[in-house]
Design a protein around this motif. Structure first.
Motif, short mmCIF file in Angstrom:
data_model
loop_
_atom_site.label_atom_id
_atom_site.label_comp_id
_atom_site.label_asym_id
_atom_site.label_seq_id
_atom_site.Cartn_x
_atom_site.Cartn_y
_atom_site.Cartn_z
N VAL A 141 -0.06 -1.34 -14.92
CA VAL A 141 1.26 -1.83 -14.51
C VAL A 141 1.10 -3.22 -13.90
CG1 VAL A 141 3.21 -1.45 -12.95
CG2 VAL A 141 2.15 0.49 -14.12
N GLU A 142 2.02 -4.12 -14.26
CA GLU A 142 1.99 -5.47 -13.69
C GLU A 142 2.20 -5.38 -12.17
OE1 GLU A 142 1.52 -9.56 -13.96
OE2 GLU A 142 1.38 -8.07 -15.57
N PRO A 143 1.27 -5.92 -11.36
CA PRO A 143 1.40 -5.76 -9.90
C PRO A 143 2.68 -6.41 -9.37
CG PRO A 143 -0.79 -6.54 -10.51
CD PRO A 143 0.06 -6.65 -11.75
N THR A 144 3.37 -5.69 -8.53
CA THR A 144 4.51 -6.22 -7.80
C THR A 144 4.07 -6.47 -6.36
OG1 THR A 144 5.23 -4.02 -7.11
CG2 THR A 144 6.07 -4.84 -9.23
N PRO A 145 4.83 -7.24 -5.59
CA PRO A 145 4.45 -7.43 -4.18
C PRO A 145 4.28 -6.11 -3.43
CG PRO A 145 6.11 -9.03 -4.80
CD PRO A 145 5.96 -8.11 -5.98
N ALA A 146 5.13 -5.11 -3.73
CA ALA A 146 5.00 -3.82 -3.05
C ALA A 146 3.70 -3.13 -3.43
CB ALA A 146 6.19 -2.92 -3.39
N LEU A 147 3.35 -3.15 -4.72
CA LEU A 147 2.10 -2.53 -5.17
C LEU A 147 0.89 -3.25 -4.58
CD1 LEU A 147 2.85 -1.77 -8.94
CD2 LEU A 147 2.51 -0.10 -7.11
N GLN A 148 0.96 -4.58 -4.52
CA GLN A 148 -0.16 -5.35 -3.95
C GLN A 148 -0.34 -5.01 -2.47
OE1 GLN A 148 1.21 -9.27 -5.94
NE2 GLN A 148 -0.94 -9.61 -5.47
N TYR A 149 0.77 -4.83 -1.74
CA TYR A 149 0.65 -4.50 -0.33
C TYR A 149 0.02 -3.12 -0.15
CZ TYR A 149 1.66 -4.00 4.59
OH TYR A 149 1.52 -3.83 5.95
N LEU A 150 0.46 -2.14 -0.96
CA LEU A 150 -0.11 -0.80 -0.88
C LEU A 150 -1.61 -0.84 -1.18
CD1 LEU A 150 2.65 1.27 -2.72
CD2 LEU A 150 2.25 1.16 -0.26
N HIS A 151 -1.98 -1.63 -2.18
CA HIS A 151 -3.39 -1.75 -2.55
C HIS A 151 -4.19 -2.40 -1.42
CE1 HIS A 151 -6.44 -2.96 -5.94
NE2 HIS A 151 -6.88 -1.99 -5.15
N GLY A 152 -3.65 -3.49 -0.88
CA GLY A 152 -4.34 -4.19 0.21
C GLY A 152 -4.48 -3.31 1.44
N TYR A 153 -3.45 -2.53 1.75
CA TYR A 153 -3.50 -1.65 2.92
C TYR A 153 -4.57 -0.58 2.74
CZ TYR A 153 -1.86 1.21 6.83
OH TYR A 153 -1.78 1.91 8.01
N ALA A 154 -4.65 0.01 1.55
CA ALA A 154 -5.67 1.03 1.29
C ALA A 154 -7.08 0.43 1.41
CB ALA A 154 -5.47 1.62 -0.10
N LEU A 155 -7.28 -0.75 0.86
CA LEU A 155 -8.59 -1.40 0.93
C LEU A 155 -8.95 -1.75 2.37
CD1 LEU A 155 -8.19 -3.69 -2.20
CD2 LEU A 155 -9.82 -1.80 -1.98
N TYR A 156 -7.96 -2.18 3.16
CA TYR A 156 -8.21 -2.48 4.57
C TYR A 156 -8.67 -1.23 5.30
CZ TYR A 156 -7.39 -3.74 9.43
OH TYR A 156 -7.55 -3.96 10.77
N GLN A 157 -8.01 -0.10 5.04
CA GLN A 157 -8.39 1.14 5.70
C GLN A 157 -9.78 1.60 5.27
OE1 GLN A 157 -6.88 2.52 8.14
NE2 GLN A 157 -4.97 1.37 8.11
N LEU A 158 -10.21 1.21 4.08
CA LEU A 158 -11.56 1.53 3.61
C LEU A 158 -12.59 0.52 4.11
CD1 LEU A 158 -10.66 2.48 -0.08
CD2 LEU A 158 -11.47 4.05 1.70
N ARG A 159 -12.14 -0.44 4.92
CA ARG A 159 -12.98 -1.51 5.48
C ARG A 159 -13.54 -2.43 4.40
NH1 ARG A 159 -16.24 1.51 10.46
NH2 ARG A 159 -14.38 2.39 11.44
N ARG A 160 -12.81 -2.53 3.31
CA ARG A 160 -13.18 -3.46 2.24
C ARG A 160 -12.31 -4.70 2.42
NH1 ARG A 160 -12.66 0.17 -3.06
NH2 ARG A 160 -12.79 -1.92 -4.00
N TYR A 161 -12.63 -5.47 3.46
CA TYR A 161 -11.74 -6.53 3.90
C TYR A 161 -11.63 -7.69 2.90
CZ TYR A 161 -12.50 -3.88 8.17
OH TYR A 161 -12.59 -2.87 9.09
#
Length: 416
Positions: A141-161
């Motif tokens: 799926v073409e990333p939307t700002p909402a999808l990018q935020y969800l992805h970034g939040y998950a990666l942050y919680q995984l400490r993949r900064y």
């Protein structure tokens, strides 16, 4: 280097709070038209879905789910049935079934961004960040700002900064959404990218729609970046701005500490220019408080070589040297210095003076043992920490404290 002296007021905002105060799926699902059956629905599917929609509006989610569930077993299921059916499972409290429903829907309709976003949000609510990261990384799926935020939040919680920052970087020429700024800034903070953090905070503060709490966060993060870049006066100004945005509170402890550090920094600079014979223990403490660990450690070694200190001051110097070595990430050497505390012979013949020396030596020895045990604890050397606490228990007046610490260590290190 100046030390970090304050705690941030909060953490990155969760996706649910950023996107909507309502259920994400409920907010995104399209209303069902009252006209002819839309989006490839058969007449029967349309009638069932219309009844289920009415039940959902009346908060009868379990009944709505029971109506739609049989339709989802067909070989060909329109996307709209999944939109409403998976939502009904979720609102009925069947999160696992809802997740399976969204997965089934994505398998049938892999280009449906709503299903992808809904499943990612559901897994985020369950704190299953690895699944979210894998789902969004592999999606076509073409990333939307909402999808990018969800992805970034998950990666942050995984400490993949670093990966979180990459996910929160829009295509060239596209402005960064305002609600991305906190998550980007906290990622830069975790990476200790101080210039990058400063730049992001300044761009964050340009947004006129920031709430007072967001402004406090931005100013605090900016102060942190300036402090680490050896710009303490600007850091103090940033902290003053954070304090001004909290008019009902007293000046922050952090700001008062920073003012103290600035004074200590100036005093330490004067001391470092002193001759070895005029160096003093207080001078070395100024250097430690200012964060000049390496310079102060070298000066402490010069002091030891040039002067013969009384036992009490010698113990304080050993304690300070251990703190400096610990701050320089040299824990073994720090513990070696602390082990020397309280070992020097007492001086003098006056009974009262000798009594005071023994009391001070006991107190310094207890401080050293506590520091050694903490160092072992931070290195996850549990048996060594326990042995030091046993040694502390042998000191007069410290048995109760040592036993409490041993109980705490046992609680945190033994399987429950």
């Amino acid at each position: 280097m100046f030390r970090s002296i304050f705690k941030l007021s909060s953490r990155p905002t969760s996706p649910a709070a950023v996107i909507s105060g309502l259920s994400l799926v409920a907010a995104l699902v399209m209303p069902l038209s009252a006209a002819a059956a839309p989006q490839g629905l058969s007449g029967h599917q349309y009638l069932v879905l219309k009844r289920a929609t009415k039940l959902l509006d009346q908060h009868h989610s379990q009944q709505a789910a029971a109506l739609i569930a049989p339709l989802l077993e067909a070989e060909s299921v329109p996307a709209m049935l999944f939109h409403y059916g998976c939502r009904a499972f979720n609102e009925a409290g069947e999160a696992q079934r809802s997740a399976q429903c969204w997965q089934q829907g994505l398998k049938r309709h892999p280009d449906d961004g709503l299903m992808l976003e809904s499943l990612a949000q559901l897994w985020l609510e369950q704190q299953d960040y690895a699944k979210v990261a894998e789902l969004l990384a592999s999606s076509r799926v073409e990333p939307t700002p909402a999808l990018q935020y969800l992805h970034g939040y998950a990666l942050y919680q995984l400490r993949r900064y670093s990966d979180a920052l990459h996910a929160l970087t829009p295509v060239s020429g596209t402005p960064i959404p305002a609600h991305w700024r906190p998550l980007r800034s906290y990622s830069l903070l975790a990476l200790e990218d101080w210039p990058g953090l400063e730049q992001d905070c300044r761009l964050w503060l340009v947004n006129e729609a920031l709430s007072p709490n967001e402004q406090v966060q931005a100013w605090q993060l900016l102060a942190q970046s300036l402090l680490q870049q050896q710009r303490p006066l600007q850091a103090a100004t940033a902290l003053q701005m954070a304090d001004l945005l909290s008019p009902n509170s007293a000046p922050s402890t952090a700001l008062l500490q920073l003012y103290g550090q600035l004074d200590a920094y100036d005093l330490a600079a004067d001391c470092s220019a002193s001759a070895d014979q005029t160096l003093s223990l207080n001078c070395l403490y100024y250097g430690f408080w200012a964060g000049n660990y390496a310079t102060t450690l070298a000066a402490s070694e010069r002091l030891t070589a040039s002067q013969s200190l009384p036992p009490q001051q010698a113990d304080r110097l050993l304690l300070l040297q251990g703190q400096l070595l610990s701050a320089l990430n040299r824990p073994e050497q720090a513990r070696a210095q602390w082990h020397k505390v309280g070992k020097a012979p007492l001086k003098g013949d006056d009974p009262e003076n000798l009594k005071q020396q023994r009391q001070q030596r006991l107190r310094h020895r207890a401080q050293a043992l506590l520091a050694i045990a903490q160092s072992h604890w931070l290195s996850q050397q549990w048996p060594e920490a326990m042995q030091v606490y046993r040694e502390l228990a042998q000191l007069g007046g410290y048995q109760t404290t040592a036993e409490q610490l041993m109980d705490t260590l046992t609680y945190y290190t033994q399987p429950q």
